[in-house]
Design a protein around this motif. Structure first.
Motif, PDB file in Angstrom:
ATOM      1  N   ARG A  64       0.834  -1.200   0.000  1.00  0.00           N
ATOM      2  CA  ARG A  64       0.000   0.000   0.000  1.00  0.00           C
ATOM      3  C   ARG A  64       0.870   1.252   0.000  1.00  0.00           C
ATOM      4  NH1 ARG A  64      -2.107   3.680   3.609  1.00  0.00           N
ATOM      5  NH2 ARG A  64      -4.189   4.508   3.082  1.00  0.00           N
ATOM      6  N   LEU A  65       1.920   1.258   0.794  1.00  0.00           N
ATOM      7  CA  LEU A  65       2.817   2.422   0.848  1.00  0.00           C
ATOM      8  C   LEU A  65       3.483   2.641  -0.503  1.00  0.00           C
ATOM      9  CD1 LEU A  65       4.474   1.763   4.323  1.00  0.00           C
ATOM     10  CD2 LEU A  65       2.700   3.454   3.792  1.00  0.00           C
ATOM     11  N   ARG A  66       3.884   1.545  -1.144  1.00  0.00           N
ATOM     12  CA  ARG A  66       4.502   1.662  -2.470  1.00  0.00           C
ATOM     13  C   ARG A  66       3.505   2.234  -3.474  1.00  0.00           C
ATOM     14  NH1 ARG A  66       5.316  -3.364  -3.363  1.00  0.00           N
ATOM     15  NH2 ARG A  66       7.363  -3.556  -2.391  1.00  0.00           N
ATOM     16  N   ALA A  67       2.251   1.797  -3.386  1.00  0.00           N
ATOM     17  CA  ALA A  67       1.224   2.307  -4.290  1.00  0.00           C
ATOM     18  C   ALA A  67       0.978   3.794  -4.065  1.00  0.00           C
ATOM     19  CB  ALA A  67      -0.076   1.527  -4.096  1.00  0.00           C
ATOM     20  N   VAL A  68       0.943   4.201  -2.793  1.00  0.00           N
ATOM     21  CA  VAL A  68       0.765   5.620  -2.470  1.00  0.00           C
ATOM     22  C   VAL A  68       1.898   6.449  -3.077  1.00  0.00           C
ATOM     23  CG1 VAL A  68       0.797   7.313  -0.598  1.00  0.00           C
ATOM     24  CG2 VAL A  68      -0.574   5.240  -0.367  1.00  0.00           C
ATOM     25  N   ALA A  69       3.129   6.012  -2.853  1.00  0.00           N
ATOM     26  CA  ALA A  69       4.291   6.758  -3.344  1.00  0.00           C
ATOM     27  C   ALA A  69       4.324   6.786  -4.870  1.00  0.00           C
ATOM     28  CB  ALA A  69       5.578   6.136  -2.801  1.00  0.00           C
TER      29      ALA A  69
END
Length: 288
Positions: A19-24
């Protein structure tokens, strides 16, 4: 041997990594930058007393947002690089003839949206992505931007209006290729008027060379430089460059000499990016 239980902080972080990778990625438009941001978030977490963090998922999202915002702002302070510093991550695939999977890839809504997001300022992009795509509250986003919740809501609303009104690339991959084919035919034939018909009046041409990046603005100026598109090469083939239509050219020795990509909007070419730096071309995974 007894197996030790996994570190709960590490386990929680790994559970949120995707999820963090998708946000970034949505904020930065670069997989490499997104990976770097997530890794930096992990290192910052390692320096914290995780037990004292009440909402670890929210804390991580905030950290990723702040790091991404800093990166977006630093990009604005640098001259634009058409292919970016992470040239090796550019995806180039054969686009001749029309494999159905390539057509679908060219018509990707997600990548079209990334092009639109590039029109937003750093604060607007962070507010829009975090709220509209990932449901983060305006209060939390405001902490990242250093703004009140009401001010952040206004920033997100402004970004939303821009996204709705910004011209997106043509939804049809086939239509995009037709425009670029018309451009190449006009360039090779030296048809100045035909070039002007397919170029957006504010078209931006960026050429990445071993000596630096050179930018030309405006349809008349770009059309006047059309000879660079009709130079003698042994052969060329249509390709998709990060889902944008383009061409890859070789010399008579089979060495790649240029990679050109186009952004097509409203049936006209809005941007042209040409890479002629041999070292950077060599770093790419190019079609045979």
């Amino acid at each position: 041997m007894e197996t030790r239980p996994a570190n709960p902080v590490t386990a929680t972080f790994e559970a949120h990594r995707d999820r963090l990778r998708a946000v970034a990625f949505r904020m930065l438009g670069s997989h490499a930058d997104a990976e770097d941001v997530v890794q930096e978030a992990w290192m910052r977490l390692a320096r914290q007393d995780a037990a004292a963090i009440e909402n670890l998922a929210g804390w991580l999202t905030t950290v990723v947002g702040r790091i991404s915002l800093d990166l977006l702002r630093s990009r604005g302070a640098r001259p634009e690089q058409s292919f970016g510093d992470g040239i090796s991550e550019v995806v180039v695939i054969d686009d001749s003839p029309e494999p159905e999977d390539h057509v679908a890839l060219a018509d990707s809504v997600g990548l079209a949206l990334l092009v639109v997001l590039d029109s937003l300022g750093p604060s607007e992009r962070v507010a829009f992505v975090l709220h509209d795509m990932f449901g983060v509250s305006f209060a939390e986003i405001g902490q990242i931007l250093g703004k009140s919740a009401d001010a952040t809501k206004m920033i997100a609303s402004r970004a939303r209006r821009k996204v709705r009104t910004t011209d997106r690339p043509s939804a049809s991959g086939r239509a995009q290729r037709e425009v670029t084919q018309a451009f190449r035919a006009a360039a090779v034939g030296g048809d100045f008027e035909a070039l002007l018909r397919v170029l957006d009046p504010d078209v931006r041409l960026t050429v990445d060379t071993p000596g630096g990046t050179f930018v030309t603005l405006g349809a008349t100026e770009v059309a006047a430089r059309a000879k660079m598109f009709s130079g003698e090469v042994a052969r060329y083939q249509p390709v998709l460059v990060d889902d944008r239509p383009g061409y890859l050219s070789w010399n008579e020795h089979g060495t790649p000499v240029s990679l050109t990509s186009f952004t097509v909007s409203d049936n006209r070419i809005a941007t042209i990016a040409i890479l002629v730096d041999p070292a950077r071309l060599a770093a790419l995974d190019l079609p045979a």
